[in-house]
Design a protein around this motif. Structure first.
Motif, PDB file in Angstrom:
ATOM      1  N   TYR A  91       0.842  -1.199   0.000  1.00 18.21           N
ATOM      2  CA  TYR A  91       0.000   0.000   0.000  1.00 18.21           C
ATOM      3  C   TYR A  91       0.871   1.241   0.000  1.00 18.21           C
ATOM      4  O   TYR A  91       1.893   1.300   0.695  1.00 18.21           O
ATOM      5  CB  TYR A  91      -0.885   0.056   1.253  1.00 18.21           C
ATOM      6  CG  TYR A  91      -1.998  -0.938   1.270  1.00 18.21           C
ATOM      7  CD1 TYR A  91      -3.254  -0.595   0.789  1.00 18.21           C
ATOM      8  CD2 TYR A  91      -1.819  -2.210   1.776  1.00 18.21           C
ATOM      9  CE1 TYR A  91      -4.300  -1.506   0.820  1.00 18.21           C
ATOM     10  CE2 TYR A  91      -2.851  -3.131   1.806  1.00 18.21           C
ATOM     11  CZ  TYR A  91      -4.091  -2.769   1.327  1.00 18.21           C
ATOM     12  OH  TYR A  91      -5.124  -3.672   1.358  1.00 18.21           O
ATOM     13  N   ASN A  93      -0.210   5.595  -0.564  1.00 23.40           N
ATOM     14  CA  ASN A  93      -1.263   6.554  -0.898  1.00 23.40           C
ATOM     15  C   ASN A  93      -0.772   7.499  -1.988  1.00 23.40           C
ATOM     16  O   ASN A  93       0.150   8.277  -1.776  1.00 23.40           O
ATOM     17  CB  ASN A  93      -1.661   7.337   0.349  1.00 23.40           C
ATOM     18  CG  ASN A  93      -2.834   8.253   0.122  1.00 23.40           C
ATOM     19  OD1 ASN A  93      -3.257   8.498  -0.998  1.00 23.40           O
ATOM     20  ND2 ASN A  93      -3.381   8.757   1.207  1.00 23.40           N
ATOM     21  N   THR A 130      -1.795  -1.487  -4.032  1.00 19.46           N
ATOM     22  CA  THR A 130      -2.945  -0.588  -3.989  1.00 19.46           C
ATOM     23  C   THR A 130      -2.435   0.810  -3.684  1.00 19.46           C
ATOM     24  O   THR A 130      -1.644   0.991  -2.748  1.00 19.46           O
ATOM     25  CB  THR A 130      -3.951  -1.012  -2.897  1.00 19.46           C
ATOM     26  OG1 THR A 130      -4.416  -2.324  -3.203  1.00 19.46           O
ATOM     27  CG2 THR A 130      -5.130  -0.074  -2.814  1.00 19.46           C
ATOM     28  N   THR A 131      -2.903   1.777  -4.474  1.00 22.27           N
ATOM     29  CA  THR A 131      -2.506   3.174  -4.243  1.00 22.27           C
ATOM     30  C   THR A 131      -3.703   4.061  -3.912  1.00 22.27           C
ATOM     31  O   THR A 131      -3.553   5.262  -3.771  1.00 22.27           O
ATOM     32  CB  THR A 131      -1.780   3.748  -5.481  1.00 22.27           C
ATOM     33  OG1 THR A 131      -2.668   3.708  -6.593  1.00 22.27           O
ATOM     34  CG2 THR A 131      -0.515   2.974  -5.772  1.00 22.27           C
ATOM     35  N   GLU A 132      -4.873   3.483  -3.817  1.00 18.12           N
ATOM     36  CA  GLU A 132      -6.098   4.246  -3.570  1.00 18.12           C
ATOM     37  C   GLU A 132      -6.360   4.486  -2.083  1.00 18.12           C
ATOM     38  O   GLU A 132      -7.029   5.441  -1.726  1.00 18.12           O
ATOM     39  CB  GLU A 132      -7.306   3.531  -4.184  1.00 18.12           C
ATOM     40  CG  GLU A 132      -7.211   3.327  -5.681  1.00 18.12           C
ATOM     41  CD  GLU A 132      -7.175   4.628  -6.464  1.00 18.12           C
ATOM     42  OE1 GLU A 132      -7.901   5.576  -6.078  1.00 18.12           O
ATOM     43  OE2 GLU A 132      -6.429   4.700  -7.447  1.00 18.12           O
ATOM     44  N   ASP A 133      -5.889   3.603  -1.222  1.00 20.22           N
ATOM     45  CA  ASP A 133      -6.147   3.729   0.220  1.00 20.22           C
ATOM     46  C   ASP A 133      -5.152   4.685   0.858  1.00 20.22           C
ATOM     47  O   ASP A 133      -4.091   4.964   0.313  1.00 20.22           O
ATOM     48  CB  ASP A 133      -6.060   2.360   0.904  1.00 20.22           C
ATOM     49  CG  ASP A 133      -7.174   1.420   0.468  1.00 20.22           C
ATOM     50  OD1 ASP A 133      -8.128   1.888  -0.165  1.00 20.22           O
ATOM     51  OD2 ASP A 133      -7.085   0.216   0.774  1.00 20.22           O
ATOM     52  N   SER A 134      -5.480   5.134   2.048  1.00 14.89           N
ATOM     53  CA  SER A 134      -4.597   6.076   2.756  1.00 14.89           C
ATOM     54  C   SER A 134      -3.556   5.350   3.603  1.00 14.89           C
ATOM     55  O   SER A 134      -2.934   5.951   4.457  1.00 14.89           O
ATOM     56  CB  SER A 134      -5.430   7.006   3.634  1.00 14.89           C
ATOM     57  OG  SER A 134      -6.133   6.261   4.597  1.00 14.89           O
ATOM     58  N   LYS A 135      -3.368   4.067   3.362  1.00 17.33           N
ATOM     59  CA  LYS A 135      -2.404   3.280   4.131  1.00 17.33           C
ATOM     60  C   LYS A 135      -1.023   3.354   3.498  1.00 17.33           C
ATOM     61  O   LYS A 135      -0.888   3.578   2.300  1.00 17.33           O
ATOM     62  CB  LYS A 135      -2.821   1.808   4.170  1.00 17.33           C
ATOM     63  CG  LYS A 135      -4.175   1.521   4.734  1.00 17.33           C
ATOM     64  CD  LYS A 135      -4.461   0.036   4.616  1.00 17.33           C
ATOM     65  CE  LYS A 135      -5.880  -0.311   4.948  1.00 17.33           C
ATOM     66  NZ  LYS A 135      -6.145  -1.739   4.791  1.00 17.33           N
ATOM     67  N   GLU A 139       0.033  -5.705   3.559  1.00 12.59           N
ATOM     68  CA  GLU A 139      -0.955  -6.580   4.179  1.00 12.59           C
ATOM     69  C   GLU A 139      -0.781  -7.978   3.613  1.00 12.59           C
ATOM     70  O   GLU A 139      -0.555  -8.153   2.424  1.00 12.59           O
ATOM     71  CB  GLU A 139      -2.361  -6.070   3.870  1.00 12.59           C
ATOM     72  CG  GLU A 139      -3.460  -6.878   4.519  1.00 12.59           C
ATOM     73  CD  GLU A 139      -4.830  -6.278   4.229  1.00 12.59           C
ATOM     74  OE1 GLU A 139      -5.626  -6.211   5.164  1.00 12.59           O
ATOM     75  OE2 GLU A 139      -5.073  -5.875   3.078  1.00 12.59           O
TER      76      GLU A 139
END
Length: 144
Positions: A91, A93, A130-135, A139
């Protein structure tokens, strides 16, 4: 009957004198409660928050595994070896990091490399990002 009135009257008078004596007696006056000074530090206990054992937090601009990450992964290795498949998802952001895709992949690939070094078969792993979440982290989704 008169003696009862006199007795009652004298009792009321005595009670009144006792009360008025308390008001003028400084030792009988209630003591003020101390107020905390403004420089006093109030300690509030921090609630214990359960940490997700399947998520490794990373600094915003870091992809390097720390000793804490390695210790967290060590606890998962038996479960990862026994499972059929799992996903290592990085991840980052994109609103906070310029090249979020590369950062997210670098984190996931570093975790994958570490797990392979520890004897986890690479055929069980798939790497995603994933680059859409603020994490900012990695995971591990077992049987995902």
């Amino acid at each position: 009957m008169n003696s009862a009135k006199i007795l009652l009257g004298s009792s009321v008078l005595a009670f009144g004198l006792v009360l008025s004596g308390c008001q003028s007696n400084p030792s009988a006056a209630p003591k003020p409660t101390p107020t905390p000074s403004s420089s006093a530090v109030k300690v509030v206990p921090t609630p214990i928050v359960a940490r997700d054992p399947y998520f490794l937090d990373f600094d915003k601009l870091s992809a390097k595994l720390t000793p804490e990450h390695e210790a967290q992964l060590q606890k998962l290795i038996p479960q990862l070896k026994a499972g059929k498949a799992f996903v290592v998802r990085g991840y980052s952001n994109k609103k906070e990091v310029g090249n979020a895709k590369d950062g997210a992949l670098a984190r996931a690939l570093n975790v994958e490399k570490y797990l392979i070094e520890q004897g986890v078969p690479d055929k069980k792993m798939s790497v995603r990002y994933t680059t859409e979440d603020s994490k900012h982290g990695v995971e591990i989704d077992i049987n995902g």
